[in-house]
Design a protein around this motif. Sequence first.
Motif: not given
Lengths: 515, 515
Positions: A157-161
């Motif tokens: 999720e973090t990488l996408e965010a």
Amino acid sequence: MAKQKKQPRPKAETPKGFRDYFGHEVAEREDMLRKIAEVYRRYGYDPLESSAVETVEALGKFLPDVDRPNDGVFAWQEDDDKTWLALRYDLTAPLARVYAQHRNELPTPYRRYAMGPVWRNEKPGPGRFRQFYQCDADTVGAPTVAADAEICGMLAETLEAVGIDRGDYIVRVNNRKVLNGVLEAATLIDPSDPSRFAEERGIVLRAIDKYDRLGDEGVMQLLGKGRRDESGDFTKGAGLTPHQGALIMRFINAKSAYEDNLAANPIGDVIVEQNLINAAVCDYLREIVGPSPIGNEGIDELIQISELLDAQGYGPDRIVIDPSVVRGLGYYTGPVFEAELTFEILDEKGRPRQFGSVAGGGRYDDLVKRFTGQEVPATGISIGVDRLLAALRAKGRVDGVAKGPVLVTVMDRDRMADYQAMAAELRSEGIRAEVYLGNPKNFGNQLKYADKRDCPLAIIEGADEKDKGIVTVKDLALGKKLAEGLTHEEWREQPAQEEVSRAKLVDYVKEKLGG
Amino acid sequence: MAKQKKQPRPKAETPKGFRDYFGHEVAEREDMLRKIAEVYRRYGYDPLESSAVETVEALGKFLPDVDRPNDGVFAWQEDDDKTWLALRYDLTAPLARVYAQHRNELPTPYRRYAMGPVWRNEKPGPGRFRQFYQCDADTVGAPTVAADAEICGMLAETLEAVGIDRGDYIVRVNNRKVLNGVLEAATLIDPSDPSRFAEERGIVLRAIDKYDRLGDEGVMQLLGKGRRDESGDFTKGAGLTPHQGALIMRFINAKSAYEDNLAANPIGDVIVEQNLINAAVCDYLREIVGPSPIGNEGIDELIQISELLDAQGYGPDRIVIDPSVVRGLGYYTGPVFEAELTFEILDEKGRPRQFGSVAGGGRYDDLVKRFTGQEVPATGISIGVDRLLAALRAKGRVDGVAKGPVLVTVMDRDRMADYQAMAAELRSEGIRAEVYLGNPKNFGNQLKYADKRDCPLAIIEGADEKDKGIVTVKDLALGKKLAEGLTHEEWREQPAQEEVSRAKLVDYVKEKLGG
């Protein structure tokens, strides 16, 4: 005003291996860290900022045989009680100290995130600095692999965010216990003498770690007699029997073996489910570790992680079990994870290569125990902030957060107050604006300054304009475009400037910047 | 797995004088720093993050007579070339180094802001730490007092932006040059021998600095023979003549003299203009410094600053010229400023006192010169982050940025995947949510955990609920209120929980949290 000894001028230099970060570099990193913190926070993690300075004892880098225990860390001694202090070299060792110190007040499990600089007393190299940022999330006090699964999902999720598209990254998961099971199956662990085969195990683990770079052949050489690299240097091998070596190779290739099989026997257009891939890999691992209890425990954990992730919709396009992941070997006790960016960039020689790893972590159940004597399970992830930021820059995914200000030029130095008031008006509408504060005599210098600052607009109010109740607004961004191929004189003739009623200045600037 | 020497357990403690910051402490500081940075940015200042480590030489704390030049700083020696390195003790000395090092690439004037920890190797005391935050804005390369005026105005804006109301603060401005003029008028400067009267000047300056605390009488004693404090300790005075002492006292009281005069001769209901007050104070100062060239130059600068601020609407309710401000005495070369919070708080003994200073700064034209040999004018402000944050807390002006997460409890440990999916659903709507990851056996522990985390809601889905397609949502915030005066058993009977259709969970939670 006591007389001072004359001394040579100090050198204006950062110490070796340190650097400064300017303007947009700072703003872009902050912007990225803010997005990461927002995801961590949403997952229930609380911020922690521990002190940058720790006792060497707490950091766990104490070397009994040297007077100054500073390998790898920046350390010094307190004046009074001669305690050795050091700058933290990561955010995990301090977390263990914090948790041990405050465990009675902290909730258990304790989910915390931390971001900040860490320091390593290492030889600096190109792109390798002695102060750099880390950004960690850890869960302390949760023995369940659900905690590991959560960290993996959150990492995706973090990488996408922050702006890495799905498909441009993969989170790979393995388990130290499976690795130990394989070593057990290969008779490289002797339960009656834990230190036996330690050297061989070290060579095996380092060989697996180099699989990405060396491929099957290179790793097999390292498992056997050894390997001579292109430069002629020889690295001693583990001296395994062909049977032992084959077992290790089957382990490393567990995932690609499944994929090859899939390619040979396609299952049609159906979407391949996480469980299908991961279950197949796990079945395969089960064969390799045989009856090893620790190995089978590790596989059970991988299956649980896989099921938990599947239930939350993390397919193999995002998170996948991959036995070739072996990181932080001495440190981890269970699941280990690594996030890799899969798109290509050009290396320094212009050759395309995969961007590679930007984050890694795993379960470390023994770190808090150093302080308390009681085992406290813990798992976490650390993002390499500078590498991830470099990836975002390569992808053009950093916001232009550091736009230059509107420059109010100074035509008449006695009217500074008017110019300041003009800038204040603009700022009161949220517009970034400043008055030129250098020597205003040479107007060309003011425009050069505006250029260096990347100012979008310059405002000019000389005596003529003042009399007419107008100001001249130069569109420097447009001017720059027009200037391509034009001489300075020609550019000054271009219509990239307009006369605007002084009373309407703020509205005009707002419109210009908004468009 | 080499055998390790058995060592005693390390102590889980921060080094003396260091501390950790948890949860809302970190979030509140970040929130405040973000608001400050936003104002700085709007004024055209660019962020800079210099390295935390500098050479001792560049920091300018080099003491030639000691082997280890670490008074005041944390310092250590490089292994290879024996260079002394140190942690920065403020953000100004590093700025001078950065500007000297990068002056060819940086714009001039260079407006920069910086925020981050600094370290002082001092004896720690109550509320006094060896690592603390500073937040600075400086303009390098601008000789004009318009730069000083800008800093003062920006400081006022900044205080209001973080939540200090107008009327609760005052920015006071003075000028080192006026002070020097007064010393000249008092024949405490001998142009032919700059070091003459140095001791007397030191005592005078320290006495002025204590005016707030000691008042007229105490300062007069220090200007004369000396002062014995309540404890009986004697501080030696400057030994000035009555005439010299009177001159200094007139200087200190320049502002209040005007105010007394105004009180005796009221000018009616008209709003007192900045220029009126400041011009009157300046006239008064003019009398005191007499023909001193440096003194008159300083007064001219104060008048210019006053006019510039007036043009931007900063009245004497916000920024005022006040000759009793003397700070950072050895350091500043021109205008000096100080921001004070004027509301009262209770001290540790419950007595009301003014909150006091939260920021200070001034012009320092010689710092860059150390490196380059050329004078580079510079002026700036430093906000004491921890003190300002304490003030905001005292005023109830910190946002509750660290709300606890919604807790999905674990009733059936085999259904972890379902609970994780529930939390993921909530998060995908931007709701902070987590699954309980401790041992789920004792449900009471889960609720205790929720209490410690300040969770607003707990979600429960046991077998019964699952069968009926519902979940139970406990309103813990409401529960806490109900619980005041109730036993734990009674509280559990309260209606602070509702059954909700599983399909409508997210909507229900959103509404609950929104309300």
